[in-house]
Scaffold this motif. Sequence first.
Motif, PDB file in Angstrom:
ATOM      1  N   GLU A 181       4.078   0.813  37.238  1.00 30.52           N
ATOM      2  CA  GLU A 181       4.678   1.576  36.047  1.00 30.52           C
ATOM      3  C   GLU A 181       3.569   2.435  35.459  1.00 30.52           C
ATOM      4  O   GLU A 181       2.558   2.305  35.809  1.00 30.52           O
ATOM      5  CB  GLU A 181       5.416   1.021  35.206  1.00 30.52           C
ATOM      6  N   ALA A 182       3.974   3.293  34.520  1.00 23.78           N
ATOM      7  CA  ALA A 182       2.917   4.072  34.001  1.00 23.78           C
ATOM      8  C   ALA A 182       2.054   3.286  33.025  1.00 23.78           C
ATOM      9  O   ALA A 182       2.484   2.092  32.359  1.00 23.78           O
ATOM     10  CB  ALA A 182       3.581   5.314  32.935  1.00 23.78           C
ATOM     11  N   GLU A 183       0.703   3.726  32.825  1.00 25.24           N
ATOM     12  CA  GLU A 183      -0.073   2.911  32.116  1.00 25.24           C
ATOM     13  C   GLU A 183       0.225   2.620  30.425  1.00 25.24           C
ATOM     14  O   GLU A 183       0.060   1.570  30.014  1.00 25.24           O
ATOM     15  CB  GLU A 183      -1.744   3.262  32.153  1.00 25.24           C
ATOM     16  N   GLY A 184       0.356   3.848  29.777  1.00 24.41           N
ATOM     17  CA  GLY A 184       0.509   3.789  28.388  1.00 24.41           C
ATOM     18  C   GLY A 184       1.931   3.625  28.203  1.00 24.41           C
ATOM     19  O   GLY A 184       2.851   3.043  28.648  1.00 24.41           O
ATOM     20  N   ILE A 185       2.279   3.965  26.714  1.00 22.05           N
ATOM     21  CA  ILE A 185       3.393   3.791  26.186  1.00 22.05           C
ATOM     22  C   ILE A 185       4.501   4.686  26.645  1.00 22.05           C
ATOM     23  O   ILE A 185       5.629   4.341  26.552  1.00 22.05           O
ATOM     24  CB  ILE A 185       3.560   3.190  24.670  1.00 22.05           C
ATOM     25  N   ILE A 186       4.182   5.981  27.026  1.00 20.94           N
ATOM     26  CA  ILE A 186       4.933   6.862  27.214  1.00 20.94           C
ATOM     27  C   ILE A 186       5.506   6.678  28.643  1.00 20.94           C
ATOM     28  O   ILE A 186       4.606   6.591  29.422  1.00 20.94           O
ATOM     29  CB  ILE A 186       4.234   8.377  27.004  1.00 20.94           C
ATOM     30  N   GLN A 187       6.585   6.700  28.703  1.00 22.94           N
ATOM     31  CA  GLN A 187       7.298   5.932  30.131  1.00 22.94           C
ATOM     32  C   GLN A 187       7.728   7.244  31.013  1.00 22.94           C
ATOM     33  O   GLN A 187       8.424   7.151  31.924  1.00 22.94           O
ATOM     34  CB  GLN A 187       8.266   5.066  30.118  1.00 22.94           C
ATOM     35  N   GLY A 188       8.049   8.599  30.427  1.00 20.11           N
ATOM     36  CA  GLY A 188       8.685   9.549  31.115  1.00 20.11           C
ATOM     37  C   GLY A 188       8.293  10.751  30.651  1.00 20.11           C
ATOM     38  O   GLY A 188       7.876  10.943  29.435  1.00 20.11           O
ATOM     39  N   ALA A 189       8.611  11.939  31.387  1.00 21.59           N
ATOM     40  CA  ALA A 189       8.314  13.102  30.908  1.00 21.59           C
ATOM     41  C   ALA A 189       9.264  14.254  31.643  1.00 21.59           C
ATOM     42  O   ALA A 189       9.540  13.996  32.913  1.00 21.59           O
ATOM     43  CB  ALA A 189       6.888  13.816  31.077  1.00 21.59           C
ATOM     44  N   THR A 190       9.581  15.280  31.066  1.00 19.26           N
ATOM     45  CA  THR A 190      10.548  16.359  31.966  1.00 19.26           C
ATOM     46  C   THR A 190       9.931  17.487  31.938  1.00 19.26           C
ATOM     47  O   THR A 190       9.156  17.758  30.579  1.00 19.26           O
ATOM     48  CB  THR A 190      11.982  16.483  31.219  1.00 19.26           C
ATOM     49  N   LYS A 191      10.160  18.452  32.768  1.00 20.91           N
ATOM     50  CA  LYS A 191       9.641  19.792  32.942  1.00 20.91           C
ATOM     51  C   LYS A 191       8.016  19.731  32.344  1.00 20.91           C
ATOM     52  O   LYS A 191       7.494  20.331  31.595  1.00 20.91           O
ATOM     53  CB  LYS A 191      10.228  20.657  31.945  1.00 20.91           C
ATOM     54  N   ALA A 192       7.187  18.783  33.194  1.00 19.29           N
ATOM     55  CA  ALA A 192       6.010  18.415  32.724  1.00 19.29           C
ATOM     56  C   ALA A 192       4.735  19.175  33.510  1.00 19.29           C
ATOM     57  O   ALA A 192       5.102  19.208  34.824  1.00 19.29           O
ATOM     58  CB  ALA A 192       5.748  16.946  32.816  1.00 19.29           C
ATOM     59  N   LYS A 193       3.842  19.558  32.989  1.00 16.51           N
ATOM     60  CA  LYS A 193       2.551  19.943  33.595  1.00 16.51           C
ATOM     61  C   LYS A 193       1.848  18.779  33.917  1.00 16.51           C
ATOM     62  O   LYS A 193       1.772  17.818  33.079  1.00 16.51           O
ATOM     63  CB  LYS A 193       1.994  20.907  32.602  1.00 16.51           C
ATOM     64  N   VAL A 194       1.313  18.655  35.181  1.00 18.96           N
ATOM     65  CA  VAL A 194       0.709  17.442  35.537  1.00 18.96           C
ATOM     66  C   VAL A 194      -0.883  17.847  36.056  1.00 18.96           C
ATOM     67  O   VAL A 194      -1.145  18.895  36.503  1.00 18.96           O
ATOM     68  CB  VAL A 194       1.198  16.962  36.948  1.00 18.96           C
ATOM     69  N   ALA A 195      -1.742  17.069  35.418  1.00 19.93           N
ATOM     70  CA  ALA A 195      -3.042  17.285  35.614  1.00 19.93           C
ATOM     71  C   ALA A 195      -3.599  15.899  36.520  1.00 19.93           C
ATOM     72  O   ALA A 195      -3.187  14.772  36.176  1.00 19.93           O
ATOM     73  CB  ALA A 195      -4.075  17.202  34.396  1.00 19.93           C
ATOM     74  N   VAL A 196      -4.163  16.261  37.704  1.00 20.71           N
ATOM     75  CA  VAL A 196      -4.814  15.225  38.543  1.00 20.71           C
ATOM     76  C   VAL A 196      -6.170  15.106  38.612  1.00 20.71           C
ATOM     77  O   VAL A 196      -6.897  15.999  38.870  1.00 20.71           O
ATOM     78  CB  VAL A 196      -4.062  15.439  40.022  1.00 20.71           C
TER      79      VAL A 196
END
Length: 504
Positions: A181-196
């Motif tokens: 699962e995701a590391e922080g408290i935010i567990q979801g995002a929509t129409k999201a820009k992603v930085a890798v």
Amino acid sequence: MGPNGRNKMIINHLEKLFVTNDAATIIRELDVVHPAAKLMVMASQQQETELGDNTNFVIVFAGALLQKAEHLLRLGLHPSEIIQGYELARDRAMDILKDLKVDHIDDLSNPEQLRKGIRSAISAKQIGNEDLLCDLVVEAATNIMPKNATDFNVDNIRVVKVMGSSLYESKVVKGMVFGREAEGIIQGATKAKVAVFTCPLDISQTETKGTVLIHNAQEMLNFSKDEEKQVEKVFQELADAGVKVVVTGATIGELALHFLNRFNMMAVKVPSKFDLRRLCRVVGATALARLGAPMAEEMGYCDVVETVEIGSDRVTVFRQEENDVSRTTTIVIRGATQNHMDDIERAIDDGVNVIKALTRNGDLLAGAGAVEMQLNKRLQAVAAKTPGLNQHAIKKFAEALEVVPRTLCENAGMDATATLSRLYAAHYQDSDAVATIGVDVENNNDGTLDATKANIFDALSPKYWALKLAADSAITVLRVDQIIMSKPAGGPKPPKQQGHWDQD
């Protein structure tokens, strides 16, 4: 080999346990020392990398060819005569194979046709579950099938294994699934820009150690202020650039996590660098090796990133909603034990690889050992017309093909000799039509069935290459008359002792 092929239990050099009947896996985990055996192993691995199916056919058939060659050598034929005959037989067999096609898959986006092509490949590994697995593979393949089918990429179908429940709970998810699962408290995002990122999201440690004297409480408080400001600045830049999801292949520091949560960014950790690359391809991002705001073209975009529960495990799903965008799809396998799920994964891999083979050549042959029997018959006819000593080798090559239906019979607990004589009778009856009579492992009638009516097909290209590789490796072994090992002379080395133990 075949649907009733027994499983092998392998314990490899790391004490890991495998339970499987997939030849490629068995061979990969064995430590083969004998050079002649290694040749066959290499042929089988080549088949695995190239086409992903029919690996045990390569081994079984090469073994049968060598066994028949031994018989000829006992009769007093010279190896070079056998080699010549085998080469002739191999080339004839290649030509005959192309005439034996019984069906052709032309539309790879049609689920029905795809199912026809991969069903037997999957049921050979997992009989009883083949329909369920076929549906999963076909659904996954149609999700990502490009307009030009030859661009189909096996790597775009991922498999994620989640313990628990039963196989029937397995499903296909568009996009990529990571088993954490995701590391922080935010567990979801929509129409999201992603930085890798490939670097750790953390304060970098300096090369040298330093000593700091702190005189009073104020200095103590100010000591790490700058550091925090630096980290905050980095994540502030990310947030300003509109990034909602940060993916990293390394660790995420506590301070970084604090700022990620503060700026409402979702943090996902992907420990495998291969998966990181695949994710970059899915979201269209560039993996950055240093912390900092990515440029517009280095950022990826994903419609939905969410943490969902599968069973009791929480997984993160990267999903592209628009159909034409989703470049990967994931099959989530459920199962009671790790070993069972591994085996299911191998069956799925085989199915996907057969689809890849079908994109190159959509011809189908009759399965269930029918093709081998027909080849046997045709090659026997070729042998009868061949003058000289070559005919013996061609004949033995034809007889070696018998190993496939024979193995199918033996593994199903049937009387192999009786069934084979029935097969011979069926194939020699009508000369003008292509015979499609194969072994019936379910034993409904006299042990034979019409493979095309029973919907048992083999793809042509894996079979073609398997024949070629098996014959080549057998011929290579026959070409050898001595194995010379270059090993240092003398006895075993003295044991190495710890510390500075000197030679004298």
